[in-house]
Design an enzyme around this catalytic site. Structure first.
Site, PDB file in Angstrom:
ATOM      1  CD  GLU A 206      -5.422   7.628  -9.384  1.00  0.00           C
ATOM      2  OE1 GLU A 206      -4.213   7.468  -9.555  1.00  0.00           O
ATOM      3  OE2 GLU A 206      -6.023   7.268  -8.368  1.00  0.00           O
TER       4      GLU A 206
ATOM      5  CG  ASP B  90       0.247   8.479  -5.732  1.00  0.00           C
ATOM      6  OD1 ASP B  90      -0.118   8.729  -4.578  1.00  0.00           O
ATOM      7  OD2 ASP B  90      -0.229   7.557  -6.409  1.00  0.00           O
TER       8      ASP B  90
ATOM      9  CD  GLU C 250      -0.244   3.396  -3.407  1.00  0.00           C
ATOM     10  OE1 GLU C 250      -0.804   4.229  -2.668  1.00  0.00           O
ATOM     11  OE2 GLU C 250      -0.439   3.303  -4.628  1.00  0.00           O
TER      12      GLU C 250
END
Lengths: 690, 690
Positions: free
Chosen positions: B266, B339, B367
């Site tokens: 990333e 993820d 998240e």
């Protein structure tokens, strides 16, 4: 073509089927048959009648039909008599109404009988709260069809004439014969020459459809326009000014109907500014109009900021004047004593004023009932009011019979509806709001029509020849298909009670969001605000209970009702529960007929309202496949919005009132999902929609 | 005092009972009894142990308890053995853990047995995604407890030390023994002297509580900080730079734990920038740390924008390197291959890397699971992953056993949790998010604990001595009251499945709102955006069905799993339905075990999820009266928000997918209430919460 609900498809369909946008209202002349129309006379009105028959004939192909104007004892005013091949009436307008009725029956499949049909009210009038700048007060369907802003705002265009014609035709098709072109909160300039020019243009378009033009006037016009020192109705110069002004108006519109007046109310000027009475003011204007057969509709919607009970005030102000009004004055009374709430008991003025002409004012536009977002069929509400028994002349003295001339002799009878029409393609914002325009016209024509009948008519007409999203083929009987008609009609008939349930059950009233009048706002009471504009004034929620005490030991509003109502309303045990909190301040643990406490019953009602809207969504989703995708998707979309807002009402009212009841919401009910402080923050009285 | 839910009251209560703000976590030492603590040694850690016993003793009043440090064959590392009057351990830390366990059992009423208790993992570590400016990536509980912005940001205050002490104590009480103080997306400056000064201060506070300090490093530090020409891990100057840097770090923190590295992922720099492998990079750092017994935790969370299946990539990159890592490197693998989604199958790297140390990385911060808004107990999700059988060394090769040293010999074993801690008074934003911090610690200590046990413990501890809003009296057994404990525990245990149902049922994943990762966003796919950051890449919804084809004829991700899983996952008939759309692209009318079509089942799952949240609201409203009003109201408030958001998820996903399925939502289910275009407009990938 399969059933599709999605948005992308929505746009595609709009492109392909541009005609399905609701603009045709209930006048869908699909697949007409040839017909010969015979009429010995000729006139603009009769031409329209002929043309309508030719455009919309659904009877025997190649039939002949005769339009006959002749005296008939059974026919009054605009009445008519139908047969398979003849429309008989005493007037041209009667012929036109007969023709629309004939065509309507063909499309709904109703039998054509030979009975005389006469209107209940002479004047069936729409009040447009349209401002000269084109905005519409409490309008939720776009700008005014009559007025607009901008440099060329007074120029009459072909588009103007087209929309006015369509508007006139729609009204005529349901018997409406009068229109007030501007807001009751009236700008003085509406009666200046430049505006009167445009009034004349409108009146010229409306006239062939049998529609008379009226105007709202500002009571201070003599001072503002005429530069007089006063607008005192007993002042000679003022009287003269109005006489001249009326004469001038009639020079533009020879069949001008008259004035609608909101005076001494909510900041509007009026005779009380000069120490005069409503009668003094109304009569002065009536005298000026009299030579031309014009009339005055004088609104009874008055209340001062310091009165102990706003619900009593119109009665208190007007009853002492009973008998003092001229015969071309009609007192225009809102259906309830407060202000077009989802449910109110009828105004006690109905039937009480025995020597004065009185007319009901109904609100077609959805000020307090969800704007263009909710599906609420108002006919049941109006039926409830109109069929309420006032007992003023014994049992059966319904509001309808007290106003339509059956009981009291009135020179003029009338029913007014505050219009919901605007420039939106579908006229009314929400497709189903068209049904309220329709219902108003139908009830003004026949005050004893049942809502079930009106809904049936409207559905059959509105979905006549609809393109079914199921088969992809034109479905001329869409409205007649029981899979569509029965559940959708039931939804319409239940829709007002659902709204009452999720907004103001058990007699609650005026607890909406300030200014916007859309979402809930039971908390709204800024410092310094006049009390009777704030919800807490009306709900009176406290630890000891909720509701406005209007009993003999309270404000004694019950006393304004005729017995046996006064006693019935006065006693919580006999007061209809739907009016309980209107007339009583009741402890939270008060036991209702259901066996539940007041608090629990409130919870159940709010919850039921939300679930009713959810059930409407299912009804529509199931039934919608029988009609065109565009209108289906539009209504589906709005039902979703209504459902969210219904939940907001439930949560706001229950969480707010729970602060006082301190009782738990019954655990079998769904819990609130909105937090009170957030709802209060989001609603700061600025009228924003949720 | 009666049950009250209202907001005004909320504030009053906060004022009166300021202590009930959740800051005490599960460490509520109410009404302690006197106790004598005997310990022949003295140390900061033992002092803490003594003090805790004296502050929190709930055993026999005036009892004596001995803290004994001695060798015991059955005791490893931090293990201990308890009796009514003795805590035996091989280390001071072991004594401290034993003391916390003893006190815990006193408050939960669990029996104190004499068995040896040893931790499952040697290193039980929190990863703080805290940035040097005080922000917390994916943090929903306020700013960092370690870092802040502003001119005095590096000054260590008494308040800093207080919060670090409280933090260390909370961790020690559940066995957590390590913390990474900064974000894996690491600022290079974290290892400069001015920051190391603060790191030292933090480490000094954590040390007596048995917590080792770690740092995330930026792989480009040699170039950025050292002004070297490269950060190539095989470059001699780079190697030297890191050796010097490590030496410097240990001069600040002599027991420094080591580095956590997110490299070549990333946008983060890494060895691949220089043509080197992950092993080259990790080993170079490991060599530098080796002399000090430091270790490297090297993250396997890597994926390139152009890979055909992101879920396969970590495995593809790391498997060829198996056996090439030094023994003080541990590969840190997220529980699932994508993820931290609400549900993923376990990462195929677990058990597959047989000659490399591997550790699971779990996400404690929410998240993808509702931030500080949802009540979701993550323990069941972690239990599901940790107990998943990889079959890599025959049946029973669970992820837990493949990582805790049971099957593979690892020099270091570890489990990491991405922390949910911030400066919010209640540490975690949502009261029930504390349970996830608690559960992570407990599972890292004992990987075979059942979620039911963990929830039971947490509830009893968290509501120990709560002020009941029902009686108004302290209710020391609130957590033990079955009316409270049973339903609330069940709610916790059901909460993750509910979230899966209303977010990503049947194997759907990564269809959340972009950036914010809160609400739904199945539509989000701006032009030019890398495909594997957009939901359509993952759901693959089309007219022919939905789901990511990872079968042998698709991306063949199934091949990364050991038999019999590869075959089981490969066949839609044998693939667990909870993973169906993870592994298969399935037609809308595919029949599931319920007998329903895939489309209908999706509708049912989303609907069920919403109704589960509604049921949680009822559970809480009913059970909440046994505890204090403040925490009750806070949770009640958030459940409402969760309920609205659950409805949004349902509506967004069903209406969006319906564009492809073109099938109706079963009429027995509640209809959507949100319109798709509005939801799409409100979610433009800017991460705003609904």
């Amino acid at each position: 073509m399969k059933v599709v609900f999605n948005v992308l498809f929505f746009f595609i369909v709009i492109t392909c089927q541009a005609q399905e946008n609701g603009h045709q209202l209930w006048l869908r002349y699909k697949n007409a048959k040839p017909v010969t129309v015979i009429c010995s006379k000729n006139s603009p009105t009769l031409s329209i009648a002929k043309q309508e028959l030719q455009n919309g004939w659904q009877g025997e192909p190649n039939a002949s039909i005769t339009l006959t104007i002749k005296k008939d004892k059974a026919l009054k005013d605009d009445g008519f008599r139908l047969s398979q091949n003849e429309v008989i009436a005493a007037t041209e307008k009667g012929v036109l109404y007969g023709v629309y009725e004939l065509l309507r029956r063909q499309r709904t499949g109703e039998a054509i009988t030979g009975e005389a049909e006469n209107p209940s009210y002479q004047i069936r009038i729409l009040n447009h709260w349209d401002n000269p700048n084109g905005s519409v007060e409490r309008g939720y369907a776009g700008h005014s069809i009559f007025w607009r802003s901008g440099p060329d705002s007074l120029t009459v265009t072909q588009n103007d004439k087209k929309i006015w014609t369509e508007y006139a035709r729609a009204n005529a098709s349901i018997g409406i014969n009068a229109s007030v072109l501007n807001n009751v909160n009236a700008s003085p300039k509406i009666i200046t020459p430049e505006y009167l020019n445009r009034v004349k243009a409108i009146a010229d378009v409306l006239r062939p459809y049998g529609i008379k033009t009226y105007l709202s006037i500002n009571f201070s016009s003599p001072a503002i326009l005429g530069k007089l020192k006063t607008s005192d109705p007993l002042d000679k110069a003022v009287i003269k000014w109005w006489q001249d002004k009326v004469k001038e108006i009639y020079s533009y519109v020879p069949d001008f109907g008259g004035f609608l007046v909101k005076a001494s109310s909510e900041g509007q000027p009026g005779p009380q500014d000069f120490g005069r009475t409503h009668a003094d003011g109304a009569n002065m204007l009536a005298d000026a109009l009299k030579p031309y057969n014009g009339i005055v509709m004088w609104r009874a919607f008055v209340y001062s900021p310091n009165d102990k009970d706003r619900a009593k005030q119109a009665y208190n102000e007007f009853m002492p004047l009973d008998g003092k009004f001229k015969d071309n004055v009609i007192i225009q009374v809102k259906n309830g004593p407060v202000d077009f709430q989802p449910r109110e008991p009828f105004s006690p003025l109905f039937g009480a004023m025995k020597q004065t002409s009185v007319m009901p004012e109904l609100q077609v536009t959805m000020e307090y009932l969800g704007h263009d977002k909710y599906l609420v069929f108002l006919s049941t509400m109006w039926e409830e009011v109109l069929q309420s028994d006032t007992y003023q002349q014994g049992e059966g003295s319904t509001v309808a019979r007290c106003t339509d001339g059956s009981i009291y002799s009135q020179k003029y009878t009338a029913m007014a509806g505050v219009s919901n029409v605007g420039l939106d393609t579908n006229w009314c914002g929400h497709l189903f709001n068209q049904a309220n325009w329709y219902a108003f016209g139908r009830l003004a024509w026949n005050v004893n029509l049942k809502s079930e009948q009106i809904a049936d008519e409207w559905l059959k007409l509105t979905f006549y020849g609809a393109q079914s999203s199921k088969s992809g083929e034109a479905n001329y009987n869409a409205g007649w298909n029981d899979n569509f008609l029965k559940p959708v009609k039931q939804m319409m008939l239940d829709s007002r009670e659902a709204a009452v349930n999720f907004m103001t059950p058990l007699g609650l009233h005026h607890i909406m969001s300030a200014n916007g009048h859309y979402g809930p706002g039971p908390w709204w009471a800024p410092k310094g605000m006049r009390a009777d504009w704030t919800p807490p004034y009306y709900h009176q929620a406290a630890e000891n209970g909720i509701g406005f005490d209007r009993t003999k030991t309270g404000s004694d509003a019950v006393e304004q009702y005729h017995e046996p109502l006064a006693s019935q309303f006065n006693d919580a045990a006999t007061c209809p529960e739907k009016y309980l909190l209107w007339f009583h301040h009741v402890p939270w643990d008060y036991k209702l007929k259901s066996g539940r406490t007041l608090w629990d019953e409130l919870c159940y009602k709010y919850d039921e309202g939300v679930n009713q809207v959810r059930s409407f969504q299912k009804v529509w989703d199931k039934a919608g496949v029988y009609v065109d995708s565009t209108r289906f998707l539009e209504v589906q979309r709005k039902l979703r919005i209504q459902c969210v807002n219904a939940g907001l009402w439930k949560d706001a009212c229950l969480l707010y009132f729970q602060q006082f009841s301190k009782m738990p919401i019954p655990y079998e009910l769904e819990r609130p999902v909105n937090n009170l402080d957030v709802m209060m923050y989001n609603d700061r009285g600025d009228g924003r929609s949720h």
